[in-house]
Motif scaffolding. Structure first.
Motif, mmCIF file in Angstrom:
data_model
loop_
_atom_site.group_PDB
_atom_site.id
_atom_site.type_symbol
_atom_site.label_atom_id
_atom_site.label_comp_id
_atom_site.label_asym_id
_atom_site.label_seq_id
_atom_site.Cartn_x
_atom_site.Cartn_y
_atom_site.Cartn_z
ATOM 1 N N ALA A 1 0.815 -1.213 0.000
ATOM 2 C CA ALA A 1 0.000 0.000 0.000
ATOM 3 C C ALA A 1 0.852 1.268 0.000
ATOM 4 O O ALA A 1 0.493 2.256 -0.636
ATOM 5 C CB ALA A 1 -0.940 0.005 1.203
ATOM 6 N N ASN A 2 1.956 1.271 0.723
ATOM 7 C CA ASN A 2 2.756 2.493 0.843
ATOM 8 C C ASN A 2 4.133 2.152 1.410
ATOM 9 O O ASN A 2 4.334 2.181 2.622
ATOM 10 C CB ASN A 2 2.023 3.497 1.752
ATOM 11 N N VAL B 1 6.915 3.725 1.564
ATOM 12 C CA VAL B 1 7.590 4.782 2.325
ATOM 13 C C VAL B 1 7.094 4.798 3.766
ATOM 14 O O VAL B 1 7.885 4.789 4.719
ATOM 15 C CB VAL B 1 7.356 6.161 1.666
ATOM 16 N N ALA B 2 5.765 4.792 3.920
ATOM 17 C CA ALA B 2 5.200 4.794 5.264
ATOM 18 C C ALA B 2 5.552 3.497 5.991
ATOM 19 O O ALA B 2 5.783 3.501 7.198
ATOM 20 C CB ALA B 2 3.688 4.975 5.201
ATOM 21 N N ALA B 3 5.601 2.396 5.254
ATOM 22 C CA ALA B 3 5.933 1.109 5.879
ATOM 23 C C ALA B 3 7.334 1.172 6.473
ATOM 24 O O ALA B 3 7.554 0.761 7.613
ATOM 25 C CB ALA B 3 5.843 -0.012 4.845
ATOM 26 N N ARG B 4 8.278 1.709 5.706
ATOM 27 C CA ARG B 4 9.644 1.799 6.197
ATOM 28 C C ARG B 4 9.700 2.717 7.417
ATOM 29 O O ARG B 4 10.367 2.408 8.414
ATOM 30 C CB ARG B 4 10.535 2.345 5.069
ATOM 31 N N ALA B 5 8.971 3.834 7.354
ATOM 32 C CA ALA B 5 9.035 4.816 8.446
ATOM 33 C C ALA B 5 8.485 4.243 9.751
ATOM 34 O O ALA B 5 8.976 4.572 10.825
ATOM 35 C CB ALA B 5 8.276 6.076 8.061
ATOM 36 N N VAL B 6 7.467 3.400 9.672
ATOM 37 C CA VAL B 6 6.871 2.892 10.903
ATOM 38 C C VAL B 6 7.660 1.689 11.434
ATOM 39 O O VAL B 6 7.441 1.240 12.555
ATOM 40 C CB VAL B 6 5.384 2.549 10.692
#
Lengths: 500, 350
Positions: free
Chosen positions: B228-229, B231-236
């Protein structure tokens, strides 16, 4: 003054969601008319009906006294209605002039590049700014892109301009210039609508104001003169807005986060960090002021563990911060990114997965082999209840939430477990008054509970109101933090200039 | 003036998903039927060939089920990769790698004789997993596009097989380019229904495993986030690279098991035709199943039935073998056309 536009009893719903429930609006030639309302009040929808993007379910649209019905945006543009959207409609890889040609050549009757260039130069001279016709649009600053949008709409022959939240993405000085430009356009005989939720825009720059609430018009074209921030806020929100909580004098504890001479490479179109040092103690809010795009994004990425430092160290307490986002989260770091749908939430996934995901990561995940829907739904319901996420079910895709509700969900996801540091980047940008207050109250409460809060914001008012100490970020450098009592706006402005 | 109004949908219900899939398949079947009618077949012929023979006749059903054993595996392989938006166009190469590894175990008597089949099974997983895992690693660390790498790895595997079959693995007794026939103990058991062998149990178990993995495991939730995302996955804190590597390696292992099933359950030797004609059907199966592992089982049996019917069309109606491919393509085309209705609402109105 002659009426340019009259909208009466306009209704519009999307599927089963009503957005407009009989909204009225009238616009005169030669005026700047502010259209004010909270997120989701129906401002943008109403103007999209005027500009031919949406067809109204009921109600009348008159332009220049004649009833009209635009089937599509092109028909509205032919009739002289131009909309400057919050998200610019430009083609990034093309040049400034190519964008103008693409949008206006047919309507303006340009036969070749030279004609387009001449028209562009003439319009620039008239408006008092100049853009490089050969500059690539995706390399322009946001304020220049907005100028290009305005120019595009005017060259296409617009006499009625609708500006959707024109100051949302701009700095203080840029915002004032943009609002001044709106005034100038009105003085030249055009009619300008300013969609906004900032009271300052209304009181300083508009002739009349219309306020919308819940899809209806509650103030219909009253003179802006004589309005006060309180009366407008009451009309917008419907009740007396909640006064900000009094802040207890925080008693700073030990240092929770320390950056020692940190340098890092720039992101694409970004700014590298140079020798950044700071310390944040538990229980305080440290504000980082500065114009956007001066290294704030890189700074947050370094904190979260997404961007490597090329020199220096990030310390949590007395020890070096662990490597990578998962380990840092486990060590007590939480973050709220400026681009909440980009770096924060998963728009395509439902609320329950968004809330549950962080609990499945790190060295001690709460579930490993069996992640039940019921468990995730329970977490989602707790988040919806605890953080007042309106109009959502555990199964709702997050992209359907409004900006304010998405931000509340972001907080619900982050304010979980035991944590000692929060880094929030522009946490209230684009939110309405009530959501802003909710977010700020959460940050304050966290600080009072002993968390070290780092607030990166372009909004000086917010920085001044919330912070215990302030530092300024400019060109990838960070000034030394100073107690809030010792700084004023002038001091911060000077710091931005001195570091350039 | 009334006109067709198209507007984006806000919410997508499961009923709508099922309905559009059904509409797509029905339309595809209708178009295929019209095409076959122009080729001199009657309605009665079609019904008897496509439904009566493929699923109702023991010989036809035998053929269909046997073919579906490998098809389920390669379909799962593509589906699992789609969960992390990794396009696996290399199931043939992975299947070859699995078949080669399993054959090597037999030819070189690797491992204890009593565990020969189990060793072959594990070897085939390692071979297939390596073949796809390399491509995932190249994507993560070198940013190599997996569509290109997985596709090209097909050729590497089939060339390697040719090299072995025309070289050191050539059958010494008759010099044909096939391996020695496997001893009886190194074969998968037949289940007493035609050619259907124990591999079908592996396929169904694999489908259940993938279903659990994608729906209920921690990794499945992480995979959703990665798709789904990223970038957000890596950040979290999702280990994005490791999730992609794990899913792709697992997918390769599934294709590898398909190769093991063919050499140990069907052919009892390595031939030149072990890994042919799987890429397109694997994508069709995964797409029709919308990357749902249990749906893959149903779609695989249906596509296998189509091949069974295609064989008899070839024999009795002199239609070319490409007819089956054409029908598959029509089905895929119609289903993806109807996906428009998932994202947009279409209505008559002013």
């Amino acid at each position: 003054m002659a009426l340019a536009v009259r909208l009466a009893g306009v209704e519009k719903s999307f599927g089963t969601r009503p957005a407009l429930l009989g909204a009225d609006f009238s616009l005169s030639w030669g005026e700047v008319h502010a259209l004010l309302g909270e997120n989701g009040a129906g401002k943008s929808t109403l103007m999209n009906v005027l500009a031919g993007f949406y067809a109204a379910d009921a109600g009348g649209v008159e332009v220049d006294g004649r009833p009209v019905r635009y089937e599509n945006p092109a028909a509205a543009a032919d009739a002289g209605i131009g909309m400057i959207h919050q998200h610019f409609k430009l083609v990034g890889p093309l040049s400034v002039l190519e964008n103008l040609q693409l949008a206006c050549a047919k309507r303006a009757g340009w036969k070749n590049r030279a004609a387009a260039l001449a028209a562009m130069e003439a319009m620039g001279a008239q408006l008092g700014f100049r853009l490089n016709p050969r500059g690539r649009v995706d390399e322009l600053a946001v304020s220049d892109r907005q100028k290009l949008e305005i120019m595009k709409v005017l060259l296409a022959g617009a006499r009625i301009l609708v500006m959707d939240e024109p100051t949302a993405v701009l700095t203080e000085a840029e915002a004032q210039a943009a609002l001044g430009l709106a005034r100038q356009l009105a003085q030249s005989g055009r009619a300008v609508v300013l969609i906004t939720h900032k009271l300052r825009d209304v009181l300083g720059y508009s002739d009349r104001v219309t306020v919308m609430r819940g899809g209806r018009t509650v103030i219909d074209g009253a003179a802006s003169e004589g309005m006060t921030a309180e009366s407008l806020a009451r009309a917008m929100v419907g009740a007396e807005p909640v006064a900000p909580l009094p802040r207890h004098a925080a008693r700073p504890a030990r240092e929770a986060l320390r950056l020692v001479n940190v340098s890092a490479a720039a992101s694409e179109h970004g700014v590298p960090l140079h020798d950044v040092s700071l310390d944040v103690r538990g229980g305080e809010i440290l504000g980082i002021a500065g114009v956007g795009g001066n290294g704030q994004a890189e700074f947050l990425e370094v904190l979260v563990g997404l961007r490597r430092v090329s020199a220096g160290a990030v310390m949590f307490g007395d020890a070096a911060a662990p490597e990578g986002p998962a380990a840092r989260r486990a060590a007590g770091l939480r973050f709220i990114p400026a681009d909440r749908m980009g770096m924060g939430l998963f728009g395509a996934l439902p609320l329950n997965v968004n809330v549950a995901l962080p609990r499945l990561l790190g060295p001690r995940p709460e579930r490993r082999w069996l992640v039940r829907r019921g468990w995730m739904d329970g977490l989602a319901n707790a988040a919806i209840g605890g953080f007042e996420v309106a109009g959502a079910q555990p199964g709702t895709p997050v992209r359907l939430l409004s900006g304010g509700n998405a931000q509340k969900l972001m907080l619900a996801r982050e304010f979980v477990g035991s944590f000692s540091i929060i880094a929030a980047h522009s946490p209230t940008r684009g939110l309405d008054i009530r959501a802003v207050q909710a977010v700020q109250a959460r940050l304050r409460a966290a600080a009072e509970a002993g968390v070290a809060v780092l607030l990166i914001s372009e909004d000086l008012d917010e920085i001044m109101e919330l912070s215990d100490r302030v530092a300024v970020m400019s060109h990838g450098r960070l000034s030394e933090a100073e107690p809030i009592a010792q700084v004023d706006r002038g001091r911060i402005g000077r710091l931005m200039l001195e570091m350039a | 003036m009334p006109m067709l109004r198209v507007s984006p949908r806000l919410e997508i219900s499961n009923r709508l998903l099922a309905l559009t899939l059904a509409l797509g398949i029905l339309t595809g079947l209708a178009v295929s039927t019209a095409f076959l009618l122009t080729q001199g077949m009657g309605f009665a012929d079609l019904a008897s060939q496509f439904i009566g023979y493929t699923l109702g006749d023991p010989a036809g059903l035998d053929q269909t089920l046997t073919r579906s054993i490998a098809l389920i595996m390669v379909g799962l392989s593509v589906a699992v990769c789609l969960r992390v938006k990794f396009w696996n166009i290399g199931v043939e190469g992975q299947l070859w790698a699995g078949a080669l590894a399993a054959t090597a175990v037999v030819l070189y008597h690797i491992g204890p004789a009593s565990l020969r089949l189990e060793t072959m099974f594990v070897a085939s997983m390692l071979g297939g997993g390596l073949w796809c895992g390399v491509c995932a690693a190249a994507k993560i660390y070198l940013r190599a596009n997996e569509v290109i790498t997985t596709l090209l790895m097909n050729y590497v595997a089939s060339m390697l097989a040719q090299q072995l079959l025309y070289g050191i693995w050539r059958n010494p007794t008759d010099s044909y380019p096939v391996s020695q026939t496997f001893p009886r103990a190194d074969r998968l058991a037949l289940l007493g229904f035609g050619h259907v062998h124990a591999g079908i149990i592996l396929s169904i178990a694999a489908a259940l495993f993938c279903w659990w993995l994608c729906t209920f495991s921690r990794v499945g939730v992480m995979a959703k986030a990665v798709a789904a995302n990223p970038v957000a996955a890596r950040a979290v804190g999702v280990p994005v690279g490791r999730v992609i590597l794990l899913m792709a390696t697992l997918a390769g292992a599934l294709s590898g098991i398909a190769g093991f099933g063919i050499v140990a359950g069907q052919e009892y030797k390595l031939t030149q035709f072990v890994g042919n004609d799987f890429i397109f059907p694997s994508i069709v199966v995964a797409y029709l199943a919308r990357a749902n592992p249990l749906g893959v089982v149903v779609a695989s049996v249906a596509i296998a039935a189509l091949y069974t019917a295609g064989d008899s069309l070839k024999a009795f109606y002199q239609l070319p073998g490409a007819t089956v491919l054409a029908i598959e393509a029509v089905l895929l085309f119609c289903v993806s056309c109807f996906e428009f209705l998932i994202r947009y609402r279409v209505a008559w109105g002013r």
